[in-house]
Design a protein around this motif. Structure first.
Motif, PDB file in Angstrom:
ATOM      1  N   VAL A  17       0.787  -1.255  -0.068  1.00 42.36           N
ATOM      2  CA  VAL A  17       0.003   0.196   0.043  1.00 42.36           C
ATOM      3  C   VAL A  17       0.785   1.234   0.033  1.00 42.36           C
ATOM      4  O   VAL A  17       0.523   2.103  -0.868  1.00 42.36           O
ATOM      5  CB  VAL A  17      -0.766  -0.095   1.227  1.00 42.36           C
ATOM      6  N   THR A  18       1.861   1.399   1.010  1.00 41.65           N
ATOM      7  CA  THR A  18       2.854   2.377   0.818  1.00 41.65           C
ATOM      8  C   THR A  18       3.600   2.643  -0.328  1.00 41.65           C
ATOM      9  O   THR A  18       3.651   4.003  -1.016  1.00 41.65           O
ATOM     10  CB  THR A  18       3.540   2.147   2.085  1.00 41.65           C
ATOM     11  N   ARG A  19       3.994   1.469  -1.128  1.00 42.17           N
ATOM     12  CA  ARG A  19       4.600   1.725  -2.314  1.00 42.17           C
ATOM     13  C   ARG A  19       3.769   2.489  -3.328  1.00 42.17           C
ATOM     14  O   ARG A  19       4.395   3.089  -4.280  1.00 42.17           O
ATOM     15  CB  ARG A  19       5.303   0.395  -2.689  1.00 42.17           C
ATOM     16  N   ILE A  20       2.480   1.666  -3.478  1.00 43.75           N
ATOM     17  CA  ILE A  20       1.506   2.239  -4.477  1.00 43.75           C
ATOM     18  C   ILE A  20       1.238   3.766  -4.534  1.00 43.75           C
ATOM     19  O   ILE A  20       1.425   4.544  -5.191  1.00 43.75           O
ATOM     20  CB  ILE A  20       0.164   1.484  -4.605  1.00 43.75           C
ATOM     21  N   ILE A  21       1.097   4.141  -3.096  1.00 49.53           N
ATOM     22  CA  ILE A  21       0.852   5.670  -2.731  1.00 49.53           C
ATOM     23  C   ILE A  21       2.024   6.469  -3.045  1.00 49.53           C
ATOM     24  O   ILE A  21       1.934   7.551  -3.615  1.00 49.53           O
ATOM     25  CB  ILE A  21       0.288   5.497  -1.457  1.00 49.53           C
ATOM     26  N   GLY A  22       3.259   6.013  -2.667  1.00 46.37           N
ATOM     27  CA  GLY A  22       4.519   6.780  -2.841  1.00 46.37           C
ATOM     28  C   GLY A  22       4.761   6.944  -4.428  1.00 46.37           C
ATOM     29  O   GLY A  22       5.386   7.967  -4.824  1.00 46.37           O
ATOM     30  N   GLY A  23       4.077   5.942  -5.062  1.00 46.40           N
ATOM     31  CA  GLY A  23       4.493   6.235  -6.572  1.00 46.40           C
ATOM     32  C   GLY A  23       3.203   6.744  -7.531  1.00 46.40           C
ATOM     33  O   GLY A  23       3.338   6.836  -8.702  1.00 46.40           O
ATOM     34  N   SER A  24       2.347   7.417  -6.727  1.00 46.44           N
ATOM     35  CA  SER A  24       1.269   8.116  -7.183  1.00 46.44           C
ATOM     36  C   SER A  24       1.383   9.482  -7.233  1.00 46.44           C
ATOM     37  O   SER A  24       1.925  10.101  -6.040  1.00 46.44           O
ATOM     38  CB  SER A  24      -0.321   7.557  -6.820  1.00 46.44           C
ATOM     39  N   PRO A  25       0.625  10.168  -7.932  1.00 45.87           N
ATOM     40  CA  PRO A  25       0.645  11.672  -8.163  1.00 45.87           C
ATOM     41  C   PRO A  25      -0.480  12.591  -6.824  1.00 45.87           C
ATOM     42  O   PRO A  25      -0.237  13.770  -6.596  1.00 45.87           O
ATOM     43  CB  PRO A  25       0.430  12.214  -9.254  1.00 45.87           C
ATOM     44  N   GLY A  26      -1.158  11.422  -6.284  1.00 49.99           N
ATOM     45  CA  GLY A  26      -1.968  11.967  -5.355  1.00 49.99           C
ATOM     46  C   GLY A  26      -2.788  11.152  -4.602  1.00 49.99           C
ATOM     47  O   GLY A  26      -2.156   9.877  -4.744  1.00 49.99           O
ATOM     48  N   THR A  27      -3.855  11.400  -3.954  1.00 49.36           N
ATOM     49  CA  THR A  27      -4.213  10.347  -3.043  1.00 49.36           C
ATOM     50  C   THR A  27      -5.818   9.970  -3.342  1.00 49.36           C
ATOM     51  O   THR A  27      -6.507   9.286  -2.574  1.00 49.36           O
ATOM     52  CB  THR A  27      -4.671  10.927  -1.544  1.00 49.36           C
ATOM     53  N   ASP A  28      -6.323  10.335  -4.490  1.00 50.28           N
ATOM     54  CA  ASP A  28      -7.599   9.867  -4.961  1.00 50.28           C
ATOM     55  C   ASP A  28      -7.507   8.513  -5.604  1.00 50.28           C
ATOM     56  O   ASP A  28      -6.887   8.337  -6.606  1.00 50.28           O
ATOM     57  CB  ASP A  28      -8.279  10.841  -6.131  1.00 50.28           C
ATOM     58  N   VAL A  29      -8.081   7.408  -5.070  1.00 48.83           N
ATOM     59  CA  VAL A  29      -7.982   5.817  -5.341  1.00 48.83           C
ATOM     60  C   VAL A  29      -9.284   5.551  -5.914  1.00 48.83           C
ATOM     61  O   VAL A  29     -10.395   5.740  -5.103  1.00 48.83           O
ATOM     62  CB  VAL A  29      -7.552   5.318  -4.157  1.00 48.83           C
ATOM     63  N   LEU A  30      -9.317   4.874  -6.840  1.00 46.93           N
ATOM     64  CA  LEU A  30     -10.259   4.049  -7.619  1.00 46.93           C
ATOM     65  C   LEU A  30      -9.975   2.559  -7.382  1.00 46.93           C
ATOM     66  O   LEU A  30      -9.161   2.295  -7.945  1.00 46.93           O
ATOM     67  CB  LEU A  30     -10.710   4.385  -9.100  1.00 46.93           C
ATOM     68  N   ASP A  31     -11.084   2.073  -6.963  1.00 46.96           N
ATOM     69  CA  ASP A  31     -10.809   0.449  -6.476  1.00 46.96           C
ATOM     70  C   ASP A  31     -11.824  -0.335  -7.280  1.00 46.96           C
ATOM     71  O   ASP A  31     -12.985  -0.318  -7.099  1.00 46.96           O
ATOM     72  CB  ASP A  31     -11.251   0.217  -4.893  1.00 46.96           C
ATOM     73  N   VAL A  32     -11.245  -0.997  -8.264  1.00 47.91           N
ATOM     74  CA  VAL A  32     -12.018  -1.885  -9.354  1.00 47.91           C
ATOM     75  C   VAL A  32     -12.289  -3.048  -8.534  1.00 47.91           C
ATOM     76  O   VAL A  32     -11.404  -3.882  -8.209  1.00 47.91           O
ATOM     77  CB  VAL A  32     -11.252  -2.075 -10.557  1.00 47.91           C
ATOM     78  N   GLY A  33     -13.708  -3.432  -8.426  1.00 46.11           N
ATOM     79  CA  GLY A  33     -13.912  -4.716  -7.811  1.00 46.11           C
ATOM     80  C   GLY A  33     -13.786  -4.578  -6.234  1.00 46.11           C
ATOM     81  O   GLY A  33     -13.068  -5.511  -5.618  1.00 46.11           O
ATOM     82  N   THR A  34     -14.144  -3.651  -5.728  1.00 50.25           N
ATOM     83  CA  THR A  34     -13.945  -3.486  -4.353  1.00 50.25           C
ATOM     84  C   THR A  34     -14.161  -4.549  -3.404  1.00 50.25           C
ATOM     85  O   THR A  34     -13.669  -4.615  -2.229  1.00 50.25           O
ATOM     86  CB  THR A  34     -14.358  -2.018  -3.921  1.00 50.25           C
ATOM     87  N   GLY A  35     -15.355  -5.389  -3.784  1.00 50.72           N
ATOM     88  CA  GLY A  35     -15.812  -6.261  -2.802  1.00 50.72           C
ATOM     89  C   GLY A  35     -16.260  -5.583  -1.583  1.00 50.72           C
ATOM     90  O   GLY A  35     -17.009  -4.715  -1.461  1.00 50.72           O
ATOM     91  N   THR A  36     -15.895  -6.289  -0.342  1.00 53.98           N
ATOM     92  CA  THR A  36     -16.252  -5.785   0.892  1.00 53.98           C
ATOM     93  C   THR A  36     -15.651  -4.419   1.448  1.00 53.98           C
ATOM     94  O   THR A  36     -15.815  -3.870   2.182  1.00 53.98           O
ATOM     95  CB  THR A  36     -16.288  -6.751   2.112  1.00 53.98           C
ATOM     96  N   GLY A  37     -14.631  -4.084   0.509  1.00 48.77           N
ATOM     97  CA  GLY A  37     -13.685  -2.813   0.828  1.00 48.77           C
ATOM     98  C   GLY A  37     -12.510  -3.358   1.542  1.00 48.77           C
ATOM     99  O   GLY A  37     -11.952  -2.229   2.363  1.00 48.77           O
ATOM    100  N   ILE A  38     -11.767  -4.697   1.639  1.00 47.54           N
ATOM    101  CA  ILE A  38     -10.836  -4.947   2.531  1.00 47.54           C
ATOM    102  C   ILE A  38      -9.469  -4.154   1.881  1.00 47.54           C
ATOM    103  O   ILE A  38      -8.860  -3.408   2.913  1.00 47.54           O
ATOM    104  CB  ILE A  38     -10.421  -6.494   2.113  1.00 47.54           C
ATOM    105  N   ALA A  39      -9.267  -3.801   0.596  1.00 47.12           N
ATOM    106  CA  ALA A  39      -8.207  -3.003   0.314  1.00 47.12           C
ATOM    107  C   ALA A  39      -8.705  -1.476   0.309  1.00 47.12           C
ATOM    108  O   ALA A  39      -7.627  -0.731   0.777  1.00 47.12           O
ATOM    109  CB  ALA A  39      -7.767  -3.328  -1.129  1.00 47.12           C
ATOM    110  N   ALA A  40      -9.847  -0.972   0.102  1.00 49.70           N
ATOM    111  CA  ALA A  40     -10.125   0.114   0.203  1.00 49.70           C
ATOM    112  C   ALA A  40      -9.910   0.977   1.548  1.00 49.70           C
ATOM    113  O   ALA A  40      -9.690   1.963   1.817  1.00 49.70           O
ATOM    114  CB  ALA A  40     -11.532   0.568  -0.406  1.00 49.70           C
ATOM    115  N   ARG A  41     -10.348   0.011   2.419  1.00 51.95           N
ATOM    116  CA  ARG A  41     -10.121   0.426   3.793  1.00 51.95           C
ATOM    117  C   ARG A  41      -8.569   0.816   4.178  1.00 51.95           C
ATOM    118  O   ARG A  41      -8.191   1.620   5.048  1.00 51.95           O
ATOM    119  CB  ARG A  41     -10.775  -0.572   4.955  1.00 51.95           C
ATOM    120  N   GLN A  42      -7.628  -0.227   3.661  1.00 51.47           N
ATOM    121  CA  GLN A  42      -6.494  -0.016   4.061  1.00 51.47           C
ATOM    122  C   GLN A  42      -5.754   1.437   3.541  1.00 51.47           C
ATOM    123  O   GLN A  42      -4.935   2.095   4.015  1.00 51.47           O
ATOM    124  CB  GLN A  42      -5.636  -1.033   3.203  1.00 51.47           C
TER     125      GLN A  42
END
Length: 275
Positions: free
Chosen positions: A45-70
């Protein structure tokens, strides 16, 4: 992963994104799914955020939101897209913003994002249409990150599972697979995803990441997770019960618990262009 029709990026024989009934079967017990499924390494999670230009995230197939909550806990603003209304309702009840649609049919309405993630879900998306759409909704320099877990129980657990599954569902086209698969099989699948991203011409050269970790499972914990996997979500209760009995007995025979060696694989690439 255990050899059953679950989150393989490229299961055979059919392309998984065409199997909509299975893709939308995981919401049969959303609470169990959310409680039993593991999260993702914080380092990922830290590495993905660090390699992105900002903090707006689209979660494809979010399910119950396990990754989205992280990602939310790490300071991101997340929007989920989920085809199963039951899963979406569960995620919303836990404070997430979710829209019900398949990613291919979802309408962004002009919205763009710094990051598009697909956590254990990209195999349910048309790989070509999905990659093009992800590029369209990413801001300049925005990053697409596709990731998921590889986990194969020890042979003492995997082999009784495979035998019980064959007995319970002898006509399943998903039988005939080995009880366990090598990590190379899954790494090759993620390499094919990377090739598909390159072929679109819309992303810079993809990177492949790997994170290794462990988790201990008791008998009850593993038997709670198994019914959330694609091989079991569409079986009858009596079929599932027979499989769980066999697996429970196998875990009892190794002392009532085992250590799972997880590998989380990722393919990630920034969108090309500056506008």
């Amino acid at each position: 992963m255990p050899t059953l029709p679950r989150e393989d990026p490229h299961p055979s024989p059919a392309q998984p994104h065409t199997s909509r009934r299975m893709a939308e079967s995981f919401g049969v017990d959303a609470h169990r799914y959310d409680q039993a499924r593991p999260g993702y390494p914080d380092a990922l999670v830290t590495r993905i955020i660090g390699g992105s230009p900002g903090t707006d995230v689209l979660d494809v197939g979010t399910g119950t939101g396990i990754a989205a909550r992280q990602f939310q806990a790490a300071g991101c603003v997340t929007l989920g897209v989920e085809p199963d209304a039951r899963m979406a309702d569960f995620a919303r009840a836990r404070g997430l913003d979710v829209e019900v649609a398949s990613f291919e049919a979802w309408r962004p309405a002009g919205r763009t994002f710094d990051t598009v993630i697909a956590a254990q879900s990209w195999h349910w998306v048309d790989p070509v249409a999905g990659a093009v759409k992800a590029a369209e909704v990413l801001r300049p320099g925005g990053r697409l990150a596709i990731f998921g877990h590889v986990y194969e129980p020890p042979a003492e657990v995997a082999e009784p599972f495979a035998a019980a599954y064959r007995r319970a569902a002898p006509d399943s086209p998903l039988n005939g697979q080995p009880a366990r698969r090598p990590l190379d099989f899954y790494q090759a699948a993620y390499a094919r995803i990377a090739d598909q991203l390159r072929e679109t011409g819309r992303f810079d050269d993809p990177e492949q990441w790997r994170f290794d970790w462990e988790r201990s499972y008791t008998r009850d914990q593993w038997l709670a997770l198994l019914p959330t996997t694609g091989g079991l979500t569409r079986l009858r209760p009596d079929q599932r019960a027979g499989i769980l009995d066999a697996v429970g007995g196998a875990i009892d025979s190794v002392g009532g618990h085992f250590t799972m060696h997880y590998t989380t694989l990722a393919v990630t690439a920034p969108r090309v262009g500056t506008s």
